[in-house]
Scaffold this motif. Structure first.
Motif: not given
Lengths: 491, 481
Positions: A381-382, A384-385, A388-389, A436
């Motif tokens: 999940q981290k 994944r962030t 997205r960033n 994302a």
């Protein structure tokens, strides 16, 4: 008449209905005849009912005769991936587990189609529970790529893509969790779009990975896709993850937003493993935009190589949970020789699920287990962030990204079934947009030396579908690769 | 060696809401099996949960009632295990970000007698989290039947710290918790209908020790006295086991109320790995300070606060307040009557004894009673202005309850006004004195209490209408004449 009807786009069918060139019944008859002629080769549908389609068409004609048409889509057949609940119809999800399950309710997207007078046209084949990239994981049949019947149509929405290329339906709905719309669209040479996560209600979409799943349209042209998206987009009180956002007139925006745009080319998508044919076609598309005055800039999405591993933690984790309900107790396949509840669970699931689904349930159960959860799920999940960033940073300077949709054109059936990892890499370019939560689509942009379709992928900002569609339309209206059809049956 | 017990409770409370936790279907107890279901309750393919706002509101209020911290954000997790009572084979619950954190519940232990207030303590809460209830299994011979009516009902799990030391404290805790929730209209807490369910974690340790022993989880405590009896038995069982040189192993046991024993359900090896993870179908809930304040303002006065206030503000005896405070509607009735006529003691007496008796005989709530607070005040006013005696007032109240007439009407119609006419009374008293020479002699000899034996016949002769003060005065005068 019928051969000309099946070659028409949804917009052309809509215009024809309006001016009375043909009736909805004639449209229905044409597509029924087409399916009867080519379906034995393509096998895009798990089930369909000619009678049901004709009935809907008659009702549509009657409405129109009374001047009560429900709009531009009234009388147009839309074929549905067999993962969206349609009241009174079997909802198999390509699985033996749900072979006899009849949906008692409509998915929100289906309800919206009904309200628009759409003719719901058959249930399309797919990888079991949308897990796969070739539609070879269907418990029912292998769908063939209409451009080469030896080859796979992509997946998991293989039926949704194939039925457009084969002219068995003018337009269809599929779902995309890691590329399940865009990848088959690319391999079958049609337009396929995954909207931003939260734009289309997931209510009634049988969940594979809830944080990634989205419903989207397949079509011959970008314009058709924009029109179908218009029908299904919008917040739904039945889906808490659907987003409150203003829905523009997508079709009107196609011509209003004429660029020039600033387009990013992420270098990570053009490295090793990309076939020469695909590279050449995508570069041609990029060159097209350049000639139209668009600024083309090289960009980098540094966490791209982590997308596949992160996806294969998050998606199976959610799937292992979502699929727990198929247990032999209520509406699913139930094993006949279970002696207690434990055996009922084990045998029903062992018999009801296919190998790929089992593989992902095991994977997902493992990464959620106590002691492993932090190392896998939380970490994924981290990352994944971070992924997205990467995109959100890039979108500060560009309007959209252009990438190949798939590394190669369609491969032969059976080629990758024994190598799950090779199969997973089919989605290497499409997975990030799901992780994302972005808008992304396939635009057909040419053919390989062997005559197999190729597409490029546009990735747009969240909830800016209208711009992405406008960019896609600029290319598509001049090329219309998606309207080309292979020769099938007695063509 | 002496042993002491340490107990922590996990209490499941069904919140009072119109619909289930994640769908519109209603929840009620006792309907035909599997009639309170829909696609969401049954976990059909494709359905999604939608939060019940009322359940969130009520949970926040439970927290505010007990002084819990209500974090700005709470979220939803899935807890997995395969069992046919859960249609999805996972339960939507709150794992690491519950809606309420901490808090205390005030309890009262039994006093030395019913006239004496018992010791008050506070029991610390760990947390309270919101989840969906599961269905109900019935095993019949070779078959198992599932009823999903209860599945998906909003359930608040309230967890205490291990700060309860006796079965009596556990009993007092549940009694108080239930009363608080009933007061605030947050839950019905009917244990027989599964509206409140309790599991207990029990361990023992040598007296004076501060480390915790190995805990045993006790289930199936399905009445408040069951909680007391089950815990009492389990503590004794553990002490006996340790005294016999056995080790207590972590396990789950079941209270068998019929046999009065606890039996082993499973040991720790069979503990589930629930594979918790955040539910991707639901967004976290954000709770603003404004919302908290708005919900706090809607909470009523707490039970023990009300009792203390009744004692200090109205100077009521403990015994009366202990009858009144568990019955908030009756408390409201009492206070409304006192506003009309300021004789709280007599009003409280009539409310707590006579009115309450009539209400429970008739199976009515105070609001359904034909006596209004103003009517009761009117009755007490007649006592205070000397028109009727307290005894007559009790009879009039029964009449008012039955007919819905005011005290004035009844007293007039039945001619119940007290007699203060000394001429009429004098004749009656003289006759009574003549008939009872013995008490008269005793009184004259200095036994003042002997006079009371003479008043009864006077009251009888006047059918209770004689003013007791006038009788007393007149009788003394006539004896001494």
């Amino acid at each position: 008449m019928s051969s000309s009807i099946i070659s028409k786009t949804a917009v052309e069918l809509s215009d024809g209905l309006r001016v009375g060139t043909f009736t909805a019944t004639e449209i229905a008859q044409a597509f029924i005849a087409r399916v009867e002629a080519v379906e034995q080769d393509v096998r895009a549908f798990i089930s369909y009912s000619a009678e049901d389609l004709l009935q809907q068409a008659k009702a549509s004609d009657a409405r129109r005769a009374k001047g009560r048409s429900l709009g531009v889509f009234d009388g147009i057949p839309v074929a549905i991936k067999d993962v969206l609940a349609e009241k009174g119809k079997r909802l198999t999800c390509g699985s033996k587990m749900l072979e006899h399950f009849v949906a008692p309710y409509d998915a929100t997207a289906i309800a919206k189609l009904r309200e628009a007078g759409v003719l719901l046209w058959g249930r399309l084949n797919m990888d079991e529970f949308a897990m796969g990239s070739s539609t070879e994981n269907s418990a029912y049949q292998r769908t063939c790529n209409p451009w080469d019947l030896e080859r796979i149509p992509g997946g998991s929405s293989g039926g949704s893509a194939a039925c457009i290329a084969s002219a068995e339906a003018p337009i269809s709905l599929g779902t995309d969790t890691g590329g399940s719309i865009r990848q088959p669209a690319a391999l079958c040479g049609v337009v396929g779009m995954k909207p931003t996560y939260g734009l289309v209600s997931r209510y009634g979409l049988v969940a594979f990975a809830s944080s990634l799943d989205q419903i989207g349209p397949f079509s011959q042209t970008v314009e058709d896709g924009a029109m179908l998206l218009q029908l299904i987009a919008g917040q739904d009180p039945l889906d808490s993850t659907s987003f409150k956002t203003k829905i523009p007139d997508y079709r009107a925006e196609l011509s209003r937003d004429s660029g020039p745009w600033k387009l990013g080319i992420p270098k990570e998508y053009f490295g090793e493993g990309l076939s020469d044919d695909v590279r050449r076609s995508v570069e041609n598309a990029i060159a097209f935009y350049k000639t139209r005055g668009c600024e083309i800039v090289d960009v980098s999405l540094p966490h791209t190589d982590l997308a596949v591993p992160v996806y294969y933690i998050i998606a199976p984790a959610e799937a292992s949970s979502n699929l727990a309900r198929y247990d032999g107790v209520r509406y699913t396949h139930r094993s006949g020789d279970a002696k207690d509840i434990q055996q009922l669970y084990l045998k029903s699931r062992a018999e009801g699920f296919g190998a790929e689904v089992k593989r992902r349930i095991i994977l997902g159960s493992y990464v959620l287990s106590s002691g492993y959860y932090d190392a896998y799920y939380v970490r994924a999940q981290k990352v994944r962030t971070l992924i997205r960033n990467d995109f959100m940073d890039t979108f500060k300077t560009v309007d959209a990204l252009i990438t190949p949709t798939t590394p190669t054109p369609a491969f032969k059936a059976g080629e990758r079934t024994s190598d799950p990892l090779a199969m997973y890499l089919c989605d290497v370019f499409t997975i990030s947009a799901n992780l994302a939560g972005l808008a992304a689509m396939n635009v057909p942009c040419g053919f390989s030396a062997e005559g197999l379709p190729i597409g490029f992928q546009l990735i747009g900002k969240p909830f800016e579908e209208s711009r992405m569609l406008a960019i896609a339309h600029a290319f598509d209206k001049e090329h219309r690769y998606g309207t080309r059809r292979p020769k099938l049956g007695k063509d | 060696m002496q042993y002491t017990a340490v107990i922590g409770l996990e209490v499941h409370v069904q919140l009072k809401t119109e619909s289930k936790m994640f769908t519109r279907v209603a929840y009620r107890y006792g309907d035909e099996p599997n009639t309170l279901t829909d696609a969401v309750v049954m976990g059909l393919p494709g359905v999604l949960p939608v939060l019940n706002l009322e359940a969130i509101r009520k949970s926040i209020q439970v927290g505010l009632l007990f002084g819990s911290r209500i974090p700005d954000v709470c979220k939803w997790d899935r807890k997995h295990y395969f069992y046919p009572d859960m249609p999805k084979n996972y339960q939507i619950t709150q794992y690491d970000q519950p809606i309420c954190v901490g808090g205390q519940v005030e309890i009262e232990l039994e006093g030395a007698s019913r006239n004496v207030m018992g010791e008050h303590k506070t029991i610390e809460l760990t947390r309270a989290h919101l989840e969906e209830d599961v269905g109900k299994l019935t095993h019949t011979g070779g078959d198992s039947l599932v009823d999903y009516n209860r599945a998906g009902a909003p359930l608040l799990e309230i967890v205490t710290e291990p700060v309860i030391y006796t079965a009596d404290e556990a009993f007092a805790f549940l009694t108080s918790l239930k009363l608080h929730l009933l007061y605030a209209g947050l839950a019905d807490c009917d244990m027989e209908k599964g509206g409140l369910r309790c599991d207990a974690n029990i361990s023992i340790r040598p007296q004076g020790s501060t480390t915790l022993g190995t805990k045993v989880e006790l289930k199936n405590l399905n009445s408040i006295s069951g909680v007391r009896n089950g815990i009492e038995y389990e503590i004794k069982r553990q002490i006996r086991a340790v005294e016999n040189g056995e080790m207590i192993v972590q396990q789950t046991r079941r209270w068998d109320a019929e046999k009065g024993v606890t039996t082993l359900m499973r040991t720790k090896e069979y503990a589930h790995d629930y594979r918790y993870f955040p539910d991707p179908d639901l967004m976290p809930v954000r709770i603003s300070e404004e919302w908290r304040q708005e919900l706090l303002a809607k909470l009523p006065e707490k039970p023990f606060d009300k009792q203390r206030r009744f004692i200090s503000q109205y100077d009521l005896p403990y015994t009366l307040t202990s009858v009144l405070y568990p019955l908030p509607e009756l408390c409201d009735f009492f206070e409304a009557a006192v506003k009309e006529h300021a004789n709280p003691k007599l009003i409280a007496n009539l409310v707590a004894n006579d009115l309450l008796r009539e209400l429970s005989n008739a199976g009515l709530t105070p609001k359904k009673s034909r006596i209004t607070p103003a009517m009761l005040a009117g009755l007490v006013r007649l006592v205070d202005d000397g028109s009727i005696s307290k005894q007559i007032a009790q009879d009039v109240l029964i009449e008012m309850f039955a007919s819905g007439e005011t005290a004035d009407v009844i007293v007039d119609r039945k001619g119940l006004k007290q007699t203060s006419d000394t001429g009429e009374l004098e004749a009656i008293i003289l006759a009574v004195l003549a008939d009872n020479p013995k008490p008269v002699e005793q009184y004259k000899a200095g036994n003042e209490k002997a006079i009371n034996a003479l008043k009864g016949p006077v009251m009888k002769a006047t059918k209770g209408k004689a003013n007791p003060n006038v009788v007393d005065e007149l009788m003394k005068k006539l004896i001494n004449r």
